[in-house]
Design a protein around this motif. Structure first.
Motif, PDB file in Angstrom:
ATOM      1  N   ALA A 160     -13.745  12.448  -2.184  1.00 13.63           N
ATOM      2  CA  ALA A 160     -12.940  13.039  -3.362  1.00 13.63           C
ATOM      3  C   ALA A 160     -11.391  13.180  -2.829  1.00 13.63           C
ATOM      4  CB  ALA A 160     -13.401  14.452  -3.650  1.00 13.63           C
ATOM      5  N   ALA A 161     -11.154  13.580  -1.300  1.00 18.18           N
ATOM      6  CA  ALA A 161      -9.881  13.755  -0.964  1.00 18.18           C
ATOM      7  C   ALA A 161      -9.136  12.442  -0.889  1.00 18.18           C
ATOM      8  CB  ALA A 161     -10.043  14.321   0.512  1.00 18.18           C
ATOM      9  N   VAL A 162      -9.718  11.472  -0.369  1.00 18.56           N
ATOM     10  CA  VAL A 162      -9.078  10.222  -0.327  1.00 18.56           C
ATOM     11  C   VAL A 162      -8.537   9.661  -1.853  1.00 18.56           C
ATOM     12  CG1 VAL A 162      -9.346   7.677   0.346  1.00 18.56           C
ATOM     13  CG2 VAL A 162     -10.157   9.403   2.047  1.00 18.56           C
ATOM     14  N   ILE A 163      -9.736   9.849  -2.633  1.00 23.67           N
ATOM     15  CA  ILE A 163      -9.396   9.438  -3.985  1.00 23.67           C
ATOM     16  C   ILE A 163      -8.185  10.243  -4.748  1.00 23.67           C
ATOM     17  CG2 ILE A 163     -10.163   9.381  -6.370  1.00 23.67           C
ATOM     18  CD1 ILE A 163     -11.486   7.161  -4.605  1.00 23.67           C
ATOM     19  N   SER A 164      -8.289  11.468  -4.337  1.00 21.49           N
ATOM     20  CA  SER A 164      -7.118  12.438  -4.908  1.00 21.49           C
ATOM     21  C   SER A 164      -5.931  11.940  -4.286  1.00 21.49           C
ATOM     22  CB  SER A 164      -7.404  13.810  -4.265  1.00 21.49           C
ATOM     23  OG  SER A 164      -6.540  14.576  -4.597  1.00 21.49           O
ATOM     24  N   ARG A 165      -5.555  11.352  -3.302  1.00 21.79           N
ATOM     25  CA  ARG A 165      -4.435  10.897  -2.701  1.00 21.79           C
ATOM     26  C   ARG A 165      -3.871   9.567  -3.164  1.00 21.79           C
ATOM     27  NH1 ARG A 165      -0.679  12.659  -1.353  1.00 21.79           N
ATOM     28  NH2 ARG A 165       0.017  11.662   0.676  1.00 21.79           N
ATOM     29  N   ASN A 166      -4.648   8.898  -4.105  1.00 19.42           N
ATOM     30  CA  ASN A 166      -3.981   7.597  -4.346  1.00 19.42           C
ATOM     31  C   ASN A 166      -4.481   7.383  -5.737  1.00 19.42           C
ATOM     32  OD1 ASN A 166      -4.278   4.673  -4.848  1.00 19.42           O
ATOM     33  ND2 ASN A 166      -3.851   4.446  -2.583  1.00 19.42           N
ATOM     34  N   LYS A 167      -3.276   7.187  -6.846  1.00 18.18           N
ATOM     35  CA  LYS A 167      -3.547   7.118  -8.070  1.00 18.18           C
ATOM     36  C   LYS A 167      -4.057   5.813  -8.494  1.00 18.18           C
ATOM     37  CE  LYS A 167       0.377  10.088  -9.602  1.00 18.18           C
ATOM     38  NZ  LYS A 167       0.807  10.581  -8.403  1.00 18.18           N
ATOM     39  N   ALA A 168      -3.804   4.673  -7.651  1.00 22.41           N
ATOM     40  CA  ALA A 168      -4.673   3.388  -7.989  1.00 22.41           C
ATOM     41  C   ALA A 168      -6.090   3.587  -7.585  1.00 22.41           C
ATOM     42  CB  ALA A 168      -4.027   2.119  -7.257  1.00 22.41           C
ATOM     43  N   LEU A 169      -6.589   4.182  -6.435  1.00 17.53           N
ATOM     44  CA  LEU A 169      -8.011   4.421  -6.316  1.00 17.53           C
ATOM     45  C   LEU A 169      -8.730   5.147  -7.442  1.00 17.53           C
ATOM     46  CD1 LEU A 169      -8.170   5.305  -2.644  1.00 17.53           C
ATOM     47  CD2 LEU A 169      -8.602   2.920  -3.764  1.00 17.53           C
ATOM     48  N   GLN A 170      -7.810   6.206  -7.933  1.00 14.90           N
ATOM     49  CA  GLN A 170      -8.238   7.058  -9.103  1.00 14.90           C
ATOM     50  C   GLN A 170      -8.648   5.969 -10.449  1.00 14.90           C
ATOM     51  OE1 GLN A 170      -6.300  10.425  -9.946  1.00 14.90           O
ATOM     52  NE2 GLN A 170      -5.418  10.853  -7.892  1.00 14.90           N
ATOM     53  N   ARG A 171      -7.718   5.057 -10.724  1.00 20.37           N
ATOM     54  CA  ARG A 171      -7.870   4.127 -11.945  1.00 20.37           C
ATOM     55  C   ARG A 171      -9.049   3.485 -11.668  1.00 20.37           C
ATOM     56  NH1 ARG A 171      -5.689   7.223 -15.233  1.00 20.37           N
ATOM     57  NH2 ARG A 171      -3.629   7.336 -15.532  1.00 20.37           N
ATOM     58  N   ALA A 172      -9.135   2.907 -10.325  1.00 23.12           N
ATOM     59  CA  ALA A 172     -10.541   2.088 -10.202  1.00 23.12           C
ATOM     60  C   ALA A 172     -11.776   2.737 -10.173  1.00 23.12           C
ATOM     61  CB  ALA A 172     -10.278   1.404  -8.761  1.00 23.12           C
ATOM     62  N   HIS A 225     -16.649   4.090 -13.599  1.00 26.84           N
ATOM     63  CA  HIS A 225     -17.260   5.066 -14.343  1.00 26.84           C
ATOM     64  C   HIS A 225     -17.102   5.119 -15.853  1.00 26.84           C
ATOM     65  CE1 HIS A 225     -19.260   7.043 -10.874  1.00 26.84           C
ATOM     66  NE2 HIS A 225     -18.106   6.497 -10.379  1.00 26.84           N
ATOM     67  N   GLY A 226     -16.392   4.306 -16.440  1.00 26.15           N
ATOM     68  CA  GLY A 226     -16.400   4.317 -17.789  1.00 26.15           C
ATOM     69  C   GLY A 226     -15.680   5.560 -18.384  1.00 26.15           C
ATOM     70  N   LEU A 227     -14.616   6.221 -17.632  1.00 29.58           N
ATOM     71  CA  LEU A 227     -13.974   7.287 -18.069  1.00 29.58           C
ATOM     72  C   LEU A 227     -12.836   7.196 -18.873  1.00 29.58           C
ATOM     73  CD1 LEU A 227     -14.318   9.452 -14.933  1.00 29.58           C
ATOM     74  CD2 LEU A 227     -15.238   9.949 -17.065  1.00 29.58           C
ATOM     75  N   PRO A 228     -12.074   7.759 -19.857  1.00 26.07           N
ATOM     76  CA  PRO A 228     -11.053   7.470 -20.653  1.00 26.07           C
ATOM     77  C   PRO A 228      -9.921   7.477 -20.041  1.00 26.07           C
ATOM     78  CG  PRO A 228     -11.887   9.549 -21.199  1.00 26.07           C
ATOM     79  CD  PRO A 228     -12.729   8.994 -20.220  1.00 26.07           C
ATOM     80  N   GLN A 229      -8.836   6.319 -20.059  1.00 29.75           N
ATOM     81  CA  GLN A 229      -7.983   6.497 -18.966  1.00 29.75           C
ATOM     82  C   GLN A 229      -7.135   5.107 -19.923  1.00 29.75           C
ATOM     83  OE1 GLN A 229      -8.259   5.308 -15.061  1.00 29.75           O
ATOM     84  NE2 GLN A 229      -9.286   3.570 -15.404  1.00 29.75           N
ATOM     85  N   PRO A 230      -5.585   5.205 -19.535  1.00 33.96           N
ATOM     86  CA  PRO A 230      -4.758   4.179 -20.068  1.00 33.96           C
ATOM     87  C   PRO A 230      -5.210   2.734 -19.327  1.00 33.96           C
ATOM     88  CG  PRO A 230      -3.494   5.665 -18.592  1.00 33.96           C
ATOM     89  CD  PRO A 230      -4.905   6.192 -18.647  1.00 33.96           C
ATOM     90  N   ASP A 231      -4.986   1.732 -20.061  1.00 39.67           N
ATOM     91  CA  ASP A 231      -5.029   0.573 -19.577  1.00 39.67           C
ATOM     92  C   ASP A 231      -3.920   0.405 -18.351  1.00 39.67           C
ATOM     93  OD1 ASP A 231      -6.043  -1.952 -19.380  1.00 39.67           O
ATOM     94  OD2 ASP A 231      -4.998  -2.772 -21.154  1.00 39.67           O
ATOM     95  N   TYR A 232      -4.201  -0.343 -17.248  1.00 41.08           N
ATOM     96  CA  TYR A 232      -3.249  -0.232 -16.067  1.00 41.08           C
ATOM     97  C   TYR A 232      -3.314  -1.306 -15.230  1.00 41.08           C
ATOM     98  CZ  TYR A 232      -7.119   0.224 -12.944  1.00 41.08           C
ATOM     99  OH  TYR A 232      -8.346  -0.171 -12.096  1.00 41.08           O
ATOM    100  N   LEU A 233      -1.989  -1.591 -14.566  1.00 37.29           N
ATOM    101  CA  LEU A 233      -2.312  -2.725 -13.638  1.00 37.29           C
ATOM    102  C   LEU A 233      -1.401  -2.271 -12.215  1.00 37.29           C
ATOM    103  CD1 LEU A 233      -2.141  -5.902 -13.226  1.00 37.29           C
ATOM    104  CD2 LEU A 233       0.316  -5.769 -13.924  1.00 37.29           C
ATOM    105  N   HIS A 234      -2.139  -2.597 -11.213  1.00 33.87           N
ATOM    106  CA  HIS A 234      -1.606  -2.297  -9.720  1.00 33.87           C
ATOM    107  C   HIS A 234      -1.085  -3.358  -9.068  1.00 33.87           C
ATOM    108  CE1 HIS A 234      -2.953  -1.241  -5.355  1.00 33.87           C
ATOM    109  NE2 HIS A 234      -1.389  -0.931  -5.926  1.00 33.87           N
ATOM    110  N   VAL A 235       0.337  -3.217  -9.018  1.00 31.85           N
ATOM    111  CA  VAL A 235       1.294  -4.398  -8.286  1.00 31.85           C
ATOM    112  C   VAL A 235       1.623  -4.074  -6.888  1.00 31.85           C
ATOM    113  CG1 VAL A 235       1.523  -5.527 -10.550  1.00 31.85           C
ATOM    114  CG2 VAL A 235       3.132  -3.950  -9.708  1.00 31.85           C
ATOM    115  N   GLY A 236       1.964  -5.190  -6.243  1.00 27.88           N
ATOM    116  CA  GLY A 236       2.520  -4.943  -4.923  1.00 27.88           C
ATOM    117  C   GLY A 236       4.241  -4.811  -5.376  1.00 27.88           C
TER     118      GLY A 236
END
Ligand SMILES: Nc1ncnc2c1ncn2[C@@H]1O[C@H](COP(=O)(O)OP(=O)(O)O)[C@@H](O)[C@H]1O
Ligand SMILES: [Mg+2]
Length: 408
Positions: A112-124, A129-140
């Motif tokens: 949970a702590a590692v996920i909490s620190r990174n918004k891209a990990l959260q989106r993934a 888990h099929g949770l409602p979230q915006p469509d997103y793109l993670h880019v370099g």
């Protein structure tokens, strides 16, 4: 909840607080009331103002970033194992979770702590888990998102690991795409998301062994786009039963997804037509003095409850309904140099105003409001009803005035 902690044969139990600053001090005060021994880890930046009277030992963090926090926490734990350990804010979450995991102490879990620190990990994870979230793109680099953005305007661009709305901005049209592609071309690692429409809320919860033992919804006011700086938090928000059910399902889904075990959770969402849509989660103390406002709203000390959870104690049954209506409000001013601030005394005299704390005064510079760090202080309100709270918020905004010159 204020009786001294059971001392037991081994003497008083001990809390290690990682990160104190200003907003973490109530944890130390709660621990003192509970009769605990306390040690704390503090950064060099906050070292000179550390509250020496509130802990028997402070360990100073030297070096850079989360690794430096982790190193100092490891040192403190090696010296003596505490009975409970709390990581206060964003830079301390992983350092605390590493030590909790290694020492078998209650905590949110390392996952949970590692996920909490990174918004891209959260989106993934939310996606998996099929949770409602915006469509997103993670880019370099932002340039890689040109077509994606253009097809989905308006979009929000944000860094992966900052907080306080720093670097978060709305891009509304094709000119905005061109402009941001140039301005943020060299930034490394960005999230681009569909802009979610709907009012913004946060959900704060105490979790023990994965079970929610207390929860609160906070309604937010933020600045207008392109930036989203928080201007007010109204605690104890009550949704109608349909929305409340949706929030219940989504929040529990997030806790399961991140593997949250024990501690304080702060989760942000917008209420869209389709229901709650996730913005982000943090397994740490929310900022903006929200715990103070939550404590007032429900009539118990949230900090003390967190300390109890960290020690593995059972918390008493906590209130489910507001008994009062608190808010934190962040006064604003246009950019420039502050000439004077008026209305502080009248604001303080208002029966629903608990405190006024200003970080800026005459001669100080006000910068454009692009992140929480640029705000000039806060007012804590506690009213007898939601309507009286709204009146008090309005009164504060009309009364506390900041005169500024040389703006632009
Ligand atoms: N996809 C989005 N749609 C609409 N608003 C968003 C979106 N992402 C972020 N925001 C707004 O920007 C604010 C800051 O973004 P957030 O992801 O919470 O970053 P931070 O860690 O800086 O708080 C949010 O509170 C919200 O108001
Ligand atoms: Mg946020």
């Amino acid at each position: 909840m204020t009786k001294p902690d059971d001392a037991g044969a081994a003497g008083p139990r001990e809390l290690l607080l990682v990160g104190v600053g200003t907003m973490g001090r109530p944890y130390l005060a709660a621990a003192a009331r509970m009769g605990l021994r306390v040690r704390a880890v503090e950064s060099g930046a906050a070292w000179d103002s550390r509250p020496v009277e509130l802990a028997e030992r402070f360990y100073r963090v030297r070096g850079h970033g989360e690794e430096a926090w982790a190193e100092t926490v490891a040192r403190a734990v090696a010296e003596r194992h505490p009975d409970g350990l709390i990581g206060f804010a964003e830079p301390q979450v992983v350092a605390a979770a590493l030590a909790q995991d290694r020492s078998g102490l209650p905590g949110p879990s390392l996952h949970a702590a590692v996920i909490s620190r990174n918004k891209a990990l959260q989106r993934a994870l939310f996606g998996a888990h099929g949770l409602p979230q915006p469509d997103y793109l993670h880019v370099g680099r932002i340039a890689e998102a040109r077509d994606w953005m253009t097809e989905r305007l308006p979009v929000v661009v944000k860094p992966l690991t900052l907080s306080g709305s720093e670097g978060v901005e709305l891009v509304g049209d094709a000119d905005g795409v061109q402009e941001i592609l140039a301005r943020r071309a060299s930034e490394n690692g960005l999230l681009v998301e569909e802009a979610v429409q709907g009012s913004e809320y946060s959900w704060e919860a105490l979790v023990q062994g994965g079970e929610v033992v207390f929860e609160n919804v906070t309604r937010k006011e933020t600045t207008q786009p392109p930036h989203f700086v928080e201007l007010a938090h109204h605690c104890g928000h009550l949704f109608d039963s349909e929305a409340a059910g949706q929030v219940r399902a989504v929040t529990r889904g997030v806790l399961r997804a991140v593997g949250m075990r024990t501690g304080l959770v702060h989760l942000e969402f917008r209420m869209a037509d389709r229901g709650p849509v996730l913005i982000e989660i943090a397994v740490r103390t929310p900022g903006d003095y929200l715990p103070d406002a939550i404590s007032l709203t429900y009539g118990f000390d949230l900090y003390e409850a967190v300390v109890r959870l960290s020690l593995g104690q059972t918390v008493p049954v906590l209130p489910r309904h507001p008994v009062s209506w608190a808010a934190t409000v962040f006064p604003t001013a246009s950019p420039g140099t502050i000439r004077g601030i008026t209305g502080v005394r009248e604001t303080l005299e208002h029966p629903s105003v608990v405190r006024v704390r200003l970080r800026k005064g005459p001669g100080d510079t006000v910068r454009p409001l692009t992140s929480s760090a640029q705000r000039m202080g806060h007012v804590l309100i506690d009213a007898a009803s939601p309507a009286e709270r709204e009146d008090a918020v309005k009164f504060v905004r009309e009364t506390l005035r900041v005169a500024v010159t040389g703006g632009g």
